[in-house]
Design an enzyme around this catalytic site. Structure first.
Site, short mmCIF file in Angstrom:
data_model
loop_
_atom_site.label_atom_id
_atom_site.label_comp_id
_atom_site.label_asym_id
_atom_site.label_seq_id
_atom_site.Cartn_x
_atom_site.Cartn_y
_atom_site.Cartn_z
N CYS A 107 0.80 -1.24 0.00
CA CYS A 107 0.00 0.00 0.00
C CYS A 107 0.83 1.28 0.00
O CYS A 107 0.69 2.12 -0.89
CB CYS A 107 -0.94 0.00 1.20
SG CYS A 107 -2.28 -1.19 1.10
N HIS A 161 -1.48 5.76 2.40
CA HIS A 161 -1.60 4.74 3.45
C HIS A 161 -1.60 5.39 4.82
O HIS A 161 -2.35 4.98 5.72
CB HIS A 161 -0.46 3.73 3.35
CG HIS A 161 -0.47 2.69 4.43
ND1 HIS A 161 -1.40 1.67 4.46
CD2 HIS A 161 0.30 2.53 5.55
CE1 HIS A 161 -1.19 0.91 5.51
NE2 HIS A 161 -0.17 1.42 6.19
#
Length: 519
Positions: A107, A161
């Site tokens: 991510c 993220h």
């Protein structure tokens, strides 16, 4: 009697001199006025010519959907079993890229790479726990670039993220919700476990595990009971608020990321028995560091600490994943419907991308965190006003291409030090080939795995950071399947192929030199 006026600088004596002075003053004032008017006209011309101050009615808006853990396993990609009507509709309104790849199947680095238009080696971030601002506090990011050009920049849900990363680039920032479940019993059980963990003085990592509940949840609730439904509403409200201003809006949906939790009606779209159990065999000759123990899934309640899942667990998880894909798709549909209702569709560039792929039991493995095809290939759609509708491109593209593409499509200059290429030619002619291969990477401690996807092959080298020595090589044939059966890197008959691909990979790793990617 003589009169004088000090303020008027005028006397009866020397009246001729006063007249001459007055005439000169008038002429001087006229010259000054003419100069000011000239400067004013020049300023107006510069004002109108500058993209930063151009008429906002002429500028294209940008709407980007970030979808977490989404495989290119959608109806528009040929997966008839998946119900994704909103994304399918978007694909018909733009160009769908069949060979799109993220730069790292994780991510944080994937999203940072996309938002900066730079490869992980250039951002300096290849791990999960490092925000961009810690390494590059003054980096020019996509929202920062558009904000400097006078755009309203909005972020809703999971975009970076790290929720507040790059916060100064946003006009409006609403971070992702920490709530992942809607069932009151599940929430109460988690609350009790966390309280007990605090009493025991457990560490940060152990506490994170206690915050996880089951890997799946099916609840009789409305969409807004889960975070993605709330994010869709935030985006809709923002569209209404900013409809008369040029905007860059990033909308991040967390599903289908674990836990596979979605309202029951999305589970009801699928029958459990229709989901198969993939072959759990590993590719013959694959090095161990090519895989992970998929600890991300094992951390959830009911999952085994080691060893494979049962067939029933596999089918349940695949069912939950599909339900979450349809749930996320419905949220995309809500936002797109509002965009159209407000009359903004024809002046808005819409992009949908997945931050990385995902394994659903292939190799007996789960999640991402590898250089395999299943982890690095992503869904990617670009729909731009005035460009082709319903196109499909087989050209290799990368997520670092989004930044330069949006810069060009909105009439701006591509900033220096961007590693991607503009996809504008492919939006006019999808048959054009922009690159002949795509690059991804994944780190294992001090060893970095660089992976190149060629027309038929995936070639990977694992390189030690200190010695720069290649410690392992992988070569997989993807002519028929994204799930390889054997590592061909040591096959004598493939020696010339390995040499050629190694040279290509070495060229691709010369980060920032985009010319090496062009055919």
């Amino acid at each position: 009697m003589r009169k004088s006026s000090v303020d008027g600088n005028e006397t009866l004596e020397g009246s001729n001199l006063a007249s001459i002075s007055s005439a000169s003053a008038v002429e001087m004032n006229r010259s000054r006025l003419s100069f000011v008017r000239g400067c004013g006209m020049l300023a107006v011309m510069l004002f109108l010519a500058c993209p930063l101050f151009a008429d906002s009615s002429d500028r294209k808006n940008v709407l980007i959907f970030f979808i977490d853990d989404l495989r290119p396993e959608l109806n528009c990609y040929g997966a008839d079993s998946i119900k994704s009507p909103a994304i399918d509709k978007l694909a018909k309104e733009g160009v769908l890229f069949e060979r799109a790849y993220c730069q790292q199947a994780l991510c944080a680095p994937s999203r940072i790479s996309m938002m900066t238009g730079q490869y992980p080696d250039n951002t300096g971030i290849s791990g999960l726990f490092t925000p961009l601002t810690k390494v590059q506090p003054k980096a020019l990011t996509l929202p920062g670039y558009f904000r400097k050009r006078g755009y309203v920049t909005c972020s809703y849900g999971k975009v970076y993220h790290h929720g507040r990363d790059d916060s100064e680039s946003w006009s409006d920032l609403v971070t992702k919700s920490a709530v992942k479940y809607a069932n009151p019993k599940t929430l109460e059980a988690i609350k009790q476990r966390v309280a007990e963990g605090k009493k025991k003085g457990l560490g940060v990592d152990e506490m994170r595990t206690l915050e996880k509940g089951p890997a799946v949840e099916m609840a009789e609730v409305e969409d807004e009971a889960y975070p993605d439904g709330q994010v869709a509403n935030q985006a809709i409200e923002s569209l209404r608020k900013n409809r008369d201003r040029p905007f860059l809006m990033c909308v991040g949906f967390a599903k289908p990321h674990l836990p596979f939790a979605a309202p029951k009606r999305y589970w009801d779209l699928y029958e459990r028995d229709l989901f198969d159990v993939p072959d759990r065999g590993l590719p013959v000759g694959a090095p161990s560091l090519a895989f992970t123990p998929w600890g991300e899934l094992r951390a959830y309640l009911g999952m085994p600490e080691q060893g494979p899942l049962t067939d029933d667990q596999t089918k349940e998880l695949k069912h939950g994943y599909a339900a979450c894909v349809s749930y996320a798709d419905a949220q995309v549909g809500k936002v797109m419907a509002e965009l159209e209702r407000l009359g903004l569709r024809e002046k808005t560039i819409v992009i949908l991308w997945g931050d990385h792929g995902y394994k659903l039991g292939e190799f007996g493995a789960w999640c991402k965190h590898t250089n395999f095809e299943l982890d690095t290939r992503v869904p990617f759609i670009v729909s731009a006003p005035g460009r082709l509708r319903g196109g499909r491109s087989k050209s290799f593209v990368e997520m670092v291409d989004i930044f330069p593409t949006l810069a060009e499509l909105t009439g701006g200059e591509v900033p220096a030090r961007r590693d991607g290429l503009s996809l504008e030619p492919l939006l006019r002619d999808p048959g054009h080939e922009l690159r002949s291969y795509a690059l991804s990477q994944y780190a294992r401690g001090s060893t970095m795995g660089y992976s190149l996807r060629d027309g038929r092959w995936r070639y990977t080298e694992w390189i030690q950071s200190g010695t720069k020595k290649v410690v392992f090589r992988e070569l997989y044939d993807h002519h028929e399947s994204p799930v390889p059966a054997v590592n061909l890197a040591d096959d004598p008959e493939r020696a010339e192929l390995v040499t050629r691909l190694s040279e290509q990979l070495d060229a691709a790793r010369r980060v920032g030199d985009s010319k090496v990617y062009q055919k």
